[in-house]
Design a protein around this motif. Sequence first.
Motif, PDB file in Angstrom:
ATOM      1  N   ASN A 148       2.053  -4.028  -3.079  1.00 46.74           N
ATOM      2  CA  ASN A 148       3.338  -4.569  -3.512  1.00 46.74           C
ATOM      3  C   ASN A 148       3.853  -5.469  -2.394  1.00 46.74           C
ATOM      4  N   GLY A 149       3.585  -6.760  -2.522  1.00 45.73           N
ATOM      5  CA  GLY A 149       4.013  -7.700  -1.496  1.00 45.73           C
ATOM      6  C   GLY A 149       3.308  -7.442  -0.173  1.00 45.73           C
ATOM      7  N   THR A 164      -4.968   5.984  -1.110  1.00 46.97           N
ATOM      8  CA  THR A 164      -5.143   7.428  -1.036  1.00 46.97           C
ATOM      9  C   THR A 164      -6.596   7.764  -1.326  1.00 46.97           C
ATOM     10  N   VAL A 165      -7.223   8.478  -0.371  1.00 44.19           N
ATOM     11  CA  VAL A 165      -8.583   8.968  -0.569  1.00 44.19           C
ATOM     12  C   VAL A 165      -8.453  10.468  -0.805  1.00 44.19           C
ATOM     13  N   ALA A 166      -8.351  10.826  -2.070  1.00 46.86           N
ATOM     14  CA  ALA A 166      -8.024  12.209  -2.421  1.00 46.86           C
ATOM     15  C   ALA A 166      -9.115  13.176  -1.956  1.00 46.86           C
ATOM     16  N   THR A 167     -10.361  12.753  -2.031  1.00 51.26           N
ATOM     17  CA  THR A 167     -11.470  13.647  -1.653  1.00 51.26           C
ATOM     18  C   THR A 167     -11.441  13.970  -0.163  1.00 51.26           C
ATOM     19  N   GLU A 168     -10.889  13.062   0.647  1.00 49.08           N
ATOM     20  CA  GLU A 168     -10.805  13.308   2.083  1.00 49.08           C
ATOM     21  C   GLU A 168      -9.394  13.697   2.516  1.00 49.08           C
ATOM     22  N   ARG A 169      -8.503  13.834   1.563  1.00 52.37           N
ATOM     23  CA  ARG A 169      -7.151  14.375   1.778  1.00 52.37           C
ATOM     24  C   ARG A 169      -6.330  13.560   2.770  1.00 52.37           C
ATOM     25  N   TYR A 170      -6.287  12.253   2.545  1.00 48.94           N
ATOM     26  CA  TYR A 170      -5.385  11.453   3.334  1.00 48.94           C
ATOM     27  C   TYR A 170      -4.928  10.238   2.549  1.00 48.94           C
ATOM     28  N   SER A 171      -3.799   9.682   2.982  1.00 47.62           N
ATOM     29  CA  SER A 171      -3.265   8.459   2.415  1.00 47.62           C
ATOM     30  C   SER A 171      -2.786   7.569   3.562  1.00 47.62           C
ATOM     31  N   LEU A 172      -2.931   6.271   3.373  1.00 46.23           N
ATOM     32  CA  LEU A 172      -2.520   5.291   4.367  1.00 46.23           C
ATOM     33  C   LEU A 172      -1.527   4.311   3.758  1.00 46.23           C
ATOM     34  N   LEU A 173      -0.522   3.975   4.542  1.00 48.85           N
ATOM     35  CA  LEU A 173       0.440   2.939   4.137  1.00 48.85           C
ATOM     36  C   LEU A 173       0.305   1.791   5.136  1.00 48.85           C
ATOM     37  N   TYR A 174       0.018   0.603   4.608  1.00 48.99           N
ATOM     38  CA  TYR A 174      -0.129  -0.585   5.440  1.00 48.99           C
ATOM     39  C   TYR A 174       1.100  -1.465   5.306  1.00 48.99           C
ATOM     40  N   ILE A 175       1.615  -1.898   6.445  1.00 48.04           N
ATOM     41  CA  ILE A 175       2.720  -2.852   6.448  1.00 48.04           C
ATOM     42  C   ILE A 175       2.225  -4.091   7.187  1.00 48.04           C
ATOM     43  N   SER A 176       2.218  -5.213   6.514  1.00 47.28           N
ATOM     44  CA  SER A 176       1.769  -6.453   7.151  1.00 47.28           C
ATOM     45  C   SER A 176       2.972  -7.352   7.430  1.00 47.28           C
TER      46      SER A 176
END
Lengths: 114, 108
Positions: B56-57, B63-75
């Motif tokens: 979104n902009g 989210t990689v559910a199988t590896e139990r993590y999520s990442l948020l990228y801000i550019s």
Amino acid sequence: DTEVTQTPKHLVMGMTNKKSLKCEQHMGHRAMYWYKQKAKKPPELMFVYSYEKLSINESVPSRFSPECPNSSLLNLHLHALQPEDSALYLCASSPGVGYNSPLHFGNGTRLTVT
Amino acid sequence: GIQVEQSPPDLILQEGANSTLRCNFSDSVNNLQWFHQNPWGQLINLFYIPSGTKQNGRLSATTVATERYSLLYISSSQTTDSGVYFCAARSGYSTLTFGKGTMLLVSP
């Protein structure tokens, strides 16, 4: 995310007062929530209403009394609060209480108990 | 219940820099959301992302559910990106559990 409206934005009340917080949504959501947030902490769940019935009460003291008059409105009645109850009170709604129902929050009411 | 851990706890950036925020969770999830809480207390829903990638902009999330993590990228961060970023996850029939948040300060 301002489709959930909370009033008032700020509230100062004494320990002997009775006041109410109001929350309204017109997204057709059937689940509504009250959260409490202290400074520098994540929101903590207080109550969940599903289809206008109380489904979760997270052991909240009785000085907090929720009410859901209809599917669009949620109130939180406050009575005999303590200074430690001062916090940001957030209302949220979701399409349902199922796992695939994202929460949408209102802007909150900042409560100060003197 | 599910445990949600976010890192880093605090982050300071110069305007224009990129950043990655991480959310680890202890169980399989059926709901994961990223929120931004601005300095005025507004909690804004950024992404509903129990799996996969969304953009979104200037913001994106994976989210990689199988590896139990999520990442948020801000550019190309802006000062208006400042605030606290919360990850919240749900497993099974439990309620949404929030992490402790990442406090981001973007300086001009």
